[in-house]
Design a protein around this motif. Structure first.
Motif, PDB file in Angstrom:
ATOM      1  N   TYR A 251      46.311  41.703  38.655  1.00  0.00           N
ATOM      2  CA  TYR A 251      45.380  42.707  38.138  1.00  0.00           C
ATOM      3  C   TYR A 251      46.060  44.067  38.002  1.00  0.00           C
ATOM      4  O   TYR A 251      45.947  44.733  36.977  1.00  0.00           O
ATOM      5  CB  TYR A 251      44.177  42.805  39.076  1.00  0.00           C
ATOM      6  N   LYS A 252      46.773  44.454  39.040  1.00  0.00           N
ATOM      7  CA  LYS A 252      47.441  45.760  39.047  1.00  0.00           C
ATOM      8  C   LYS A 252      48.505  45.844  37.948  1.00  0.00           C
ATOM      9  O   LYS A 252      48.621  46.861  37.257  1.00  0.00           O
ATOM     10  CB  LYS A 252      48.066  46.005  40.421  1.00  0.00           C
TER      11      LYS A 252
ATOM     12  N   ASP B 250      44.961  38.838  47.415  1.00  0.00           N
ATOM     13  CA  ASP B 250      46.139  39.703  47.266  1.00  0.00           C
ATOM     14  C   ASP B 250      46.993  39.273  46.073  1.00  0.00           C
ATOM     15  O   ASP B 250      47.476  40.118  45.313  1.00  0.00           O
ATOM     16  CB  ASP B 250      47.000  39.683  48.532  1.00  0.00           C
TER      17      ASP B 250
ATOM     18  N   TYR C 278      45.318  40.319  43.000  1.00  0.00           N
ATOM     19  CA  TYR C 278      45.371  41.770  42.864  1.00  0.00           C
ATOM     20  C   TYR C 278      46.704  42.217  42.258  1.00  0.00           C
ATOM     21  O   TYR C 278      46.752  43.153  41.467  1.00  0.00           O
ATOM     22  CB  TYR C 278      45.139  42.459  44.208  1.00  0.00           C
TER      23      TYR C 278
ATOM     24  N   HIS D  58      38.984  46.994  45.492  1.00  0.00           N
ATOM     25  CA  HIS D  58      40.195  47.656  45.004  1.00  0.00           C
ATOM     26  C   HIS D  58      40.504  47.293  43.556  1.00  0.00           C
ATOM     27  O   HIS D  58      41.386  47.896  42.952  1.00  0.00           O
ATOM     28  CB  HIS D  58      41.393  47.281  45.873  1.00  0.00           C
ATOM     29  N   PHE D  59      39.793  46.313  43.010  1.00  0.00           N
ATOM     30  CA  PHE D  59      40.035  45.884  41.638  1.00  0.00           C
ATOM     31  C   PHE D  59      39.389  46.890  40.683  1.00  0.00           C
ATOM     32  O   PHE D  59      38.328  46.657  40.116  1.00  0.00           O
ATOM     33  CB  PHE D  59      39.466  44.482  41.403  1.00  0.00           C
TER      34      PHE D  59
ATOM     35  N   LYS E  75      40.067  39.345  38.152  1.00  0.00           N
ATOM     36  CA  LYS E  75      38.915  39.817  38.919  1.00  0.00           C
ATOM     37  C   LYS E  75      37.825  38.737  38.968  1.00  0.00           C
ATOM     38  O   LYS E  75      37.233  38.500  40.021  1.00  0.00           O
ATOM     39  CB  LYS E  75      38.368  41.105  38.309  1.00  0.00           C
TER      40      LYS E  75
END
Length: 109
Positions: free
Chosen positions: A93-94, A87, A90, A33-34, A61
């Motif tokens: 990252y998001k 999580d 993430y 999902h990254f 990541k």
């Protein structure tokens, strides 16, 4: 009695091994999902803020890849499940992706 203790020990160790294996698989799935799409770095004004977000994008990541590799080597780095650590990375990252104007793909789990 010794056979029972031996059987219990083997069962316990194999349970830990399979639990770790499923944790790694779940973390690897989350790693897919990254992805950060539609970042036009050539058109982006580079500043300390954009450099910060670019660094966060790459480092979060890379940390996850490193954590997964460590777990595959038998090292347990955290007291919480690996998937929770992934999580947390993430989320970082998001946020970095969104601050750079990127678009996160929608995932259906």
């Amino acid at each position: 009695m010794n056979k029972f203790i031996l059987l219990a020990g083997v069962t316990l160790l194999s349970g830990c091994m399979f639990g770790t294996s499923s944790e790694i698989k779940k973390a690897e799935k989350l790693l897919t999902h990254f992805q950060c799409n539609n970042i036009e770095s050539a058109h982006m004004a580079h500043s300390s803020i954009t450099s910060f977000h670019e660094q966060k994008l790459a480092s979060s990541k890379q940390k996850v890849v490193s954590y997964i590799d460590s777990y595959k080597d038998g090292e347990k780095l955290f007291t919480i499940p690996l998937s929770e650590v992934v999580d947390q990375q993430y989320i970082i990252y998001k946020a970095a992706c969104q601050n750079l104007g990127g678009i996160q793909p929608d995932f259906k789990d």
